[in-house]
Design an enzyme around this catalytic site. Structure first.
Site, PDB file in Angstrom:
ATOM      1  N   ASP A  11      -7.424   9.304 -11.094  1.00 37.00           N
ATOM      2  CA  ASP A  11      -7.006   8.687  -9.839  1.00 37.00           C
ATOM      3  C   ASP A  11      -8.140   8.890  -8.840  1.00 37.00           C
ATOM      4  O   ASP A  11      -8.466  10.027  -8.482  1.00 37.00           O
ATOM      5  CB  ASP A  11      -5.717   9.343  -9.320  1.00 37.00           C
ATOM      6  CG  ASP A  11      -5.002   8.482  -8.283  1.00 37.00           C
ATOM      7  OD1 ASP A  11      -5.595   7.481  -7.833  1.00 37.00           O
ATOM      8  OD2 ASP A  11      -3.862   8.816  -7.930  1.00 37.00           O
ATOM      9  N   ASP A 105      -7.831   1.669  -9.033  1.00 34.36           N
ATOM     10  CA  ASP A 105      -8.374   3.026  -8.912  1.00 34.36           C
ATOM     11  C   ASP A 105      -7.665   4.051  -9.788  1.00 34.36           C
ATOM     12  O   ASP A 105      -7.832   5.251  -9.585  1.00 34.36           O
ATOM     13  CB  ASP A 105      -8.281   3.476  -7.451  1.00 34.36           C
ATOM     14  CG  ASP A 105      -6.838   3.617  -6.982  1.00 34.36           C
ATOM     15  OD1 ASP A 105      -5.994   2.836  -7.422  1.00 34.36           O
ATOM     16  OD2 ASP A 105      -6.561   4.515  -6.167  1.00 34.36           O
ATOM     17  N   GLU A 106      -6.898   3.618 -10.766  1.00 33.74           N
ATOM     18  CA  GLU A 106      -6.066   4.549 -11.508  1.00 33.74           C
ATOM     19  C   GLU A 106      -5.907   4.072 -12.946  1.00 33.74           C
ATOM     20  O   GLU A 106      -5.710   2.879 -13.191  1.00 33.74           O
ATOM     21  CB  GLU A 106      -4.698   4.646 -10.828  1.00 33.74           C
ATOM     22  CG  GLU A 106      -3.762   5.665 -11.383  1.00 33.74           C
ATOM     23  CD  GLU A 106      -2.428   5.686 -10.635  1.00 33.74           C
ATOM     24  OE1 GLU A 106      -1.585   6.522 -10.997  1.00 33.74           O
ATOM     25  OE2 GLU A 106      -2.235   4.858  -9.714  1.00 33.74           O
TER      26      GLU A 106
END
Length: 500
Positions: A11, A105-106
């Site tokens: 993350d 983003d993860e």
């Protein structure tokens, strides 16, 4: 569940805000808030410096400004975020063919499937190397969680924030989960959490003690069974590579309700063009055109039309969206419009143009070519190039690249700096200054160099210039910046799930 912590969850830390700070040296170490800047805008991401003031994702922008009046408020630059995300995802795919992106983003990574890790030590080294590679390639930081299941890996990365690594050793899961709030578990939102609290259940340990039958009685069969299994730290969900996209859509929320029917039509056409751009960019086409309209009273309508075959033709999608709009009453005003395409395919049926015109009368004038359609779109009163927005990339003929710090009263203030320069000087120009133009985003890192230098197993608990990984207990200690509540923003239709 596995007997080794070979599932990794990455993350990125306050992703959008971190990209902006990396792009703009004058904002490093300062409060930065990214999101819609209009009266109805919401926060997409807040930097950790802004979170100290209580600014969180999904918060109304007006409330954020009251809490942190001196923060820098910037519009999202999704093109830049996607570019950086692609760099990060490429690093993940070097670790394993099984990479499951959850957002820009993860992502989850199955390290065992890639032969990258097979036990605790190799998993720790893989996580450390990934963090070092991300910093070298993008200049940003990410938090890594390692565990024997997806649920626990995500909990570990949450504890690792910001800029850390937490590994949950197999066999310790139940003890780790026991004191945590029920809201820690996936699928337990505010409503379920309140329902459990009224039943006297507030921690995961109490959830397990309640028993499966009681949870089924409280929450229903499916949810009760699943929640009881998670309370016992059971999670056998596999990492699924590359979730298939089901739709492509864009939408805009307007600061002031649109009442003029002609303007509504023009906005729908503009959204259809943007949707086509995304379709073509992804190499996709679709059969079903969807129109979304949120009216002044917050009532939301969706209308759809299914074509005979998939298309990415601009004229076809424009005309279908226009026909759908004809069936919608916009009296009273419109606050949000969206155009989407579903029934996606990786090919296009070329003869659909006639179908788009089919509902029209036989005497209808043949539609002009796509290029001509684009040329006759009325230009707004202020062209996009002259509508300067805070955070926007610009270039001046004399002073070079910079970004818009603010605008108003016919003037625009620009700070001239680059990701590699010191904080730059601020200058003010007329909004119509011919020497000032929209600029291209600059790379955050000019030359990443040897981004994949291995971390040798001679230093199993750390590496040069690498902080030692934290234990779950150490990571659970309070830090200066808490994690923001997950939320959404839109430039088009882009979900932002809690940029950590």
């Amino acid at each position: 569940m596995r007997n080794a912590p070979t599932i990794l969850h990455l993350d990125m830390d306050a992703f959008f805000a971190s990209v902006e700070q990396a792009s703009k040296p004058s904002l490093r170490g300062k409060a930065v808030v990214v999101g819609g800047l209009g009266p109805r805008g919401v926060v997409a991401t807040a930097s950790y410096e802004a979170r100290v003031f209580g600014v969180n994702s999904a918060m109304p922008m007006a409330q954020a400004r009251r809490r942190a009046p001196n923060a820098a408020y910037l519009v999202p630059r999704f093109t830049v975020y996607r570019s950086v995300s692609e760099q990060v995802m490429a690093l993940l795919r070097e670790l394993s063919p099984l990479v499951e992106p959850l957002s820009l983003d993860e992502a989850f990574v199955d390290l065992e499937a890639g032969g990258t890790a097979w036990d605790e030590e190799s998993a720790r080294l893989a996580g450390m190397k990934l963090r070092a590679d991300i910093r070298a390639v993008t200049g940003l930081t990410g938090s890594v969680g390692l565990a024997a299941s997806k649920m626990l890996a995500k909990i570990a990365s949450e504890q690792a924030k910001p800029d850390g690594l937490v590994l949950i050793e197999p066999g310790t899961e139940r003890a780790l989960l026991a004191p945590m709030t029920v809201r820690t578990l996936p699928g337990v939102g505010p409503a379920t959490g309140d329902h459990l609290r009224r039943a006297g259940i507030t921690t995961v340990e109490e959830l397990a003690e309640a028993g499966e039958d009681e949870l089924v009685r409280l929450l229903g069969k499916a949810h009760g069974h699943a929640l009881y299994a998670m309370a016992l730290a059971h999670d056998d969900r596999p990492v699924v590579a590359e979730r298939e996209a089901k739709s492509v859509s864009v939408e805009d929320t307007y600061d002031v309700d649109i009442h003029d029917r002609l303007r509504v039509g023009l906005e729908v056409q503009r959204l259809a063009d943007r949707c086509v751009g995304r379709l073509r960019g992804a190499g996709l086409s679709g059969r079903t055109i969807v129109l979304k309209v949120r009216r002044y009273d917050f009532s939301t309508l969706t209308r759809s039309e299914t074509l005979r075959g998939p298309t990415d033709d601009q004229a076809v999608i424009r005309e279908a969206a226009a026909r759908l709009l004809e069936a919608v009453d916009t009296t009273g005003g419109v606050r949000l419009l969206g155009v989407g395409v579903t029934g996606l395919a990786d090919y296009t049926q070329e003869d659909l143009f006639a179908q788009a015109a089919q509902p029209q009368s036989s005497g209808a004038v043949e539609a002009p070519p796509v290029d001509a359609v684009a040329e006759v779109v009325p230009v707004p009163e202020e062209s996009p190039e002259r509508h300067w927005r805070a955070g926007q990339d610009v270039r001046h003929a004399e002073y070079g690249p910079g970004w818009v710090q603010g605008s108003g009263l016919g003037r625009v203030t620009v700070r001239f700096e680059t990701p590699q320069s010191p904080p730059g000087r601020v200058r003010t120009f007329s909004v119509g200054d011919p020497a000032l133009e929209v600029g291209e985003p600059l790379p955050l890192v000019l030359d990443p160099g040897p981004a994949h230098s291995p971390i040798r197993p001679t230093a199993p608990s750390g590496a040069p210039h690498e902080a030692p990984p934290r234990t779950p207990a150490e990571a659970a200690a309070p830090t200066a910046g808490g994690r923001a509540t997950p939320g959404e923003t839109a430039d088009g239709h882009v979900a932002v799930p809690g940029n950590g």
